[in-house]
Every structure is written in structure tokens, then in C-alpha cells.
Scaffold this motif. Structure first.
Motif, short mmCIF file in Angstrom:
data_model
loop_
_atom_site.label_atom_id
_atom_site.label_comp_id
_atom_site.label_asym_id
_atom_site.label_seq_id
_atom_site.Cartn_x
_atom_site.Cartn_y
_atom_site.Cartn_z
N VAL A 183 0.82 -1.22 0.00
CA VAL A 183 0.00 0.00 0.00
C VAL A 183 0.85 1.27 0.00
O VAL A 183 0.31 2.38 -0.12
N MET A 220 -7.25 6.01 1.41
CA MET A 220 -6.90 4.98 0.43
C MET A 220 -7.16 5.51 -0.97
O MET A 220 -8.29 5.83 -1.31
N LEU A 227 -7.29 2.64 -5.55
CA LEU A 227 -7.69 1.33 -5.02
C LEU A 227 -7.71 0.28 -6.11
O LEU A 227 -8.07 0.54 -7.26
N ASP A 234 -7.40 -4.85 -2.85
CA ASP A 234 -7.55 -4.14 -1.59
C ASP A 234 -8.87 -4.49 -0.90
O ASP A 234 -9.11 -4.05 0.23
#
Length: 127
Positions: free
Chosen positions: A64, A83, A86, A90
Motif C-alpha cells: 500500500v 486509500m 484502489l 484491496d
């Protein structure tokens, strides 16, 4: 008693963004390092990232790094997981965790190091 409540999960298209929040109560938030973990279907829970009590230091899993960012607001007793970009991989239930510590220099990336856990919030990334 410490309680952690995650929110902000949902369904998002690949390439999109979500911000998760974790509200902390029951102790002095600024004395706790905070971590984010996730568990995908059929897989073990894995480390995502962590932040030290002051918010000055963060540490991320390679998967990440550069896409996710952890921040905290000690005045609001809340930690965030932003986030971006994506991917379908994920998709998981995301958990926040708290560890009481007076050591601001360490990063905590093992589940066993954390004292308290939230109930999790589902993130689904549609490809």
C-alpha cells in the motif's frame, strides 16, 4: 474501557478513493500508537500501516506504500486511513487497532503488539 469504532467503508470502483475513520474512546488517545490491518476472504489478517502517538511517524506495508496514508487528529481522538488508487486486491475488512506506548520512535506492525481492536469495516473494490 477502550473502544474503537471504524467507519467509512463501502463499495468503490478500481482507481477510486475511500477514507476510513476510527474513533477511539476510553483512554488517552495520544498515548496510543494506532495501526490499520485488513483481512481478505480466505486470507489471514495482514498489516496495512501504523502511526505513532504524536502522528509524526508512519509506516506502511509495501503493498500500500504510496497509495495509502494514515493520519490522526489527537483533538478528535480519531485516526484515518486515506486509500487512493484502489485495486480489487484491496478488498477486505479493515480493522483499526490501538497500542498503549510511551515509545514514540517505534513502529508496531505485528498483530500481537496491539491491545485493542475495532469491529472492522468492509471495503469492496469493484474491477
Amino acid at each position: 474501557q477502550v473502544q474503537l469504532v471504524e467507519s467509512g467503508g463501502g463499495l468503490v470502483q478500481a482507481g477510486g478513493s475511500l477514507r476510513l475513520s476510527c474513533a477511539f474512546s476510553g483512554h488517552t488517545f495520544s498515548s496510543n500508537a494506532m495501526g490499520w490491518f485488513r483481512q481478505a476472504p480466505g486470507k489471514e489478517r495482514e498489516f496495512v500501516g501504523c502511526i505513532n502517538p504524536s502522528g509524526a511517524t508512519t509506516y506502511y506495508a509495501d503493498s500500500v506504500e504510496g497509495r495509502f496514508a494514515i493520519s490522526r487528529d489527537n483533538a478528535k481522538n480519531t485516526v484515518y486511513l486515506q486509500m487512493n488508487s484502489l485495486k480489487s486486491e484491496d478488498t477486505a475488512v479493515y480493522y483499526c487497532a490501538a497500542k498503549y506506548t510511551i515509545d514514540y520512535s517505534r513502529s508496531y506492525y505485528r498483530e500481537v503488539e496491539y491491545d485493542y481492536w475495532g469491529q472492522g469495516t468492509q471495503v469492496t473494490v469493484a474491477s
